[in-house]
Design a protein around this motif. Structure first.
Motif, PDB file in Angstrom:
ATOM      1  N   LYS A   1      36.269  39.278  59.379  1.00 54.92           N
ATOM      2  CA  LYS A   1      36.906  38.647  58.218  1.00 54.92           C
ATOM      3  C   LYS A   1      36.313  37.253  58.007  1.00 54.92           C
ATOM      4  O   LYS A   1      35.814  36.611  58.939  1.00 54.92           O
TER       5      LYS A   1
ATOM      6  N   LYS B   1      37.210  40.719  54.032  1.00 52.75           N
ATOM      7  CA  LYS B   1      37.297  41.384  55.326  1.00 52.75           C
ATOM      8  C   LYS B   1      36.859  42.833  55.186  1.00 52.75           C
ATOM      9  O   LYS B   1      36.840  43.412  54.104  1.00 52.75           O
TER      10      LYS B   1
ATOM     11  N   ARG C   1      38.278  40.545  63.671  1.00 54.28           N
ATOM     12  CA  ARG C   1      39.690  40.800  63.362  1.00 54.28           C
ATOM     13  C   ARG C   1      40.499  41.085  64.619  1.00 54.28           C
ATOM     14  O   ARG C   1      41.694  41.352  64.550  1.00 54.28           O
TER      15      ARG C   1
END
Length: 574
Positions: free
Chosen positions: A58, A53, A73
């Motif tokens: 990610k 990430k 995210r």
């Protein structure tokens, strides 16, 4: 291929990565398990494990489905344009631009006539001034596309969407005019996305095409991906992106080049992306008060030209739901075709096309006589008193749930009519044929009959048992227009058309699938966008079975079945 934890880079190894077992028994390459340990949140997440990430994106591994996915995210906003549906297309375009910048630009240029058609109403929506294709304003807007690569990527993505799903409508200025587009946040999103995927592919044995994510050089590598002719469209650690990166704006270029070397943390863009934490309430208000300038794609199609080739070269070409309205097939293929129903709405005929055909619900209307006199002939007279047939004549859309289960004499008549129009195609009406060592069974299931599921599944069982006979070895693919049942269905559970009650409730069908070498199922009917994926592998009857749903569009003139069959299953010579 081994991951060097210290340097964050890849070291080539001739051997494939060894597998280790996680606590719940799932076997994974060592590269992935070592990544789990880097992220504390994985201890409280039994299913979706973080592998990589940065500030905005990610990579996660689903322990149940055993697949990889790139996702936001949660804070970065893809587009400030309400209901903008092009994200997957634009991500795909970003990867293609990185790999083949000149080809990407040529693709855009080939659509000049259609881009001008989009630009004219875009200008009108902003200025209320009507302009022609040859006007200075249109030429200026068209040339502006090639002045900024991040905008160019967006245009490429929207053209991919146009070619797969039809004309785009609603809020055109933000999509096709650079001066309006700079307020949407999409360019900043693309930059951060490019930053992430370059870091990712330089740090892990990963390949991505902007939607799918695959492992490379490991024991878990998807063999269909390894053998696929489309793998050149995936970004990997070996991809040469120097040309594309050199074309990006200087500040973007420098940042991405640095991110290649520093994989632990992304270098932020000069212009920050739109963040939900900062602009969430404002964007929510815009969506609530948004008035769409939408036109149905079918109404818009006459304003656009098909600039793509209609020739298809697939060796085993699967296509469905063409709904041809001008009396002819809109594509050509000289090889073997699998036509999965709803091909014609206009008495289409074709003497050249070869392959097999299963009956869809629209064929049942398309084969009906055009005159009352013909309707009274011996062929059609037996059906005239049936309520379902009367409804089929009066209002087809209200008749589908009434149709007889697929062993009825009416379907034999439909088969005879279709074979007259397609003399080199075999209509599989509850019958089978073998092509290059694979048996194809065609079942007549024009629609989903949820309320008569028991009757329909009794028919499926009886017909499959008869056609499979006692041959337990021959690789077999089952084809039907509507899916057999939910377990072998490409339709998303989130779709309004999905019905939980359409599951396989006949255990003898599952037993039949388990005993025989049934390797795949093909269906159409649901008009699933190509961008959602046209194939998947599911677990049914204790084994893996592929499911394909191929829907026609201008760019999608069929799905190549050869790679999927040959790469996953051993075909026995008969």
């Amino acid at each position: 291929m081994k991951f060097n934890k210290t340097e964050g880079s890849l070291v080539h190894d001739e051997k494939r990565s060894p597998l280790l077992s996680t606590e719940n028994g799932v076997e994974l390459p060592t590269e992935l398990i070592t990544r789990f340990e880097l992220y504390p949140e994985n201890k409280r997440r039994p299913v979706n494990k973080t592998l990589f990430k940065n500030d905005y994106f990610k990579l996660t591994y689903d322990m149940k489905k055993k697949d990889l996915a790139i996702s936001s995210r949660g804070d970065i906003v893809y587009s400030a344009i309400p209901y903008d549906t092009s994200r997957n297309y634009i991500q795909r375009a970003a990867i293609q631009y990185l790999l083949y910048p000149e080809e990407a630009r040529e693709y855009i240029r080939s659509h000049k006539v259609n881009l001008e058609t989009y630009i004219m109403p875009s200008i009108f929506q902003v200025t209320k001034k009507r302009v022609g294709k040859d006007s200075f304003e249109v030429k200026q807007a068209y040339n502006a596309i090639f002045q900024n690569p991040l905008f160019e990527i967006q245009i490429l993505g929207r053209l991919l969407q146009h070619d797969e799903t039809g004309p785009i409508s609603a809020n055109l200025p933000g999509k096709f005019l650079f001066n309006e587009n700079i307020h949407t946040g999409i360019s900043e999103y693309i930059f951060e996305y490019l930053n992430f995927v370059i870091q990712l592919t330089k740090s892990l044995p990963i390949a991505t095409d902007g939607k799918s994510v695959e492992l490379l050089e490991t024991n878990l590598m998807n063999q269909s991906f390894a053998d696929s002719r489309d793998k050149d469209s995936f970004l990997t650690y070996e991809s040469n992106t120097e040309i594309a990166i050199s074309l990006l704006p200087q500040e973007v270029k420098l940042s991405i080049e640095k991110s290649i070397l520093i994989s632990k943390k992304a270098i932020p863009a000069i212009n920050k992306p739109l963040l939900k934490s900062k602009y969430g309430e404002e964007l929510s208000r815009v969506r609530k008060t948004y008035i769409a300038h939408s036109v149905h794609p079918k109404e818009s199609e006459r304003y656009f030209e098909n600039v793509l080739s209609t020739e298809n070269t697939n060796l085993i070409n699967v296509v469905s739901d063409i709904h041809a309205s001008d009396g002819r097939l809109p594509f050509s293929n000289k090889n073997f075709n699998i036509l999965v129903g709803d091909v014609s709405d206009s008495h289409v005929s074709n003497k050249e096309i070869k392959g097999i055909y299963v009956i869809g619900n629209h064929e049942l209307v398309d084969v009906l006589p055009r005159s009352r006199e013909e309707l009274q002939t011996k062929k059609w007279r037996p059906f005239l008193r049936s309520d379902w047939f009367k409804q089929l004549l009066a209002d087809p859309d209200e008749s589908w749930y009434m149709l007889p289960v697929g062993s009825h004499r009416f379907y034999e008549v439909a088969k005879e009519e279709l074979e007259k129009r397609f003399p080199q195609v075999k209509v599989l009406h509850n019958s089978s044929m073998v092509h290059e060592g694979v048996q194809y069974i065609g079942l007549t299931i024009p629609v989903v009959l949820v309320k008569r599921k028991k009757e329909q599944q009794k028919f499926i069982l009886k017909t499959l048992k008869k056609l499979l006979n006692k041959d337990y070895d021959i690789p077999t693919v089952v084809i039907s227009h509507a899916p057999l049942f939910n377990e072998l269905n490409m339709l998303s559970m989130k779709s309004n058309a999905y019905n939980n009650d359409y599951y396989c409730s006949e255990p003898k069908i599952e037993k039949l699938f388990k005993e025989h070498n049934i390797i795949g199922a093909i269906h159409g009917h649901h008009h699933i966008p190509a961008s959602s994926g046209r194939s998947k592998v599911v677990k049914f009857a204790g084994k893996e079975i592929f499911v394909v749903c191929s829907i026609y569009s201008k760019i999608n003139t069929g799905f190549e079945l050869v790679d999927l069959v040959n790469s996953n299953y051993q075909i026995k010579e008969l």
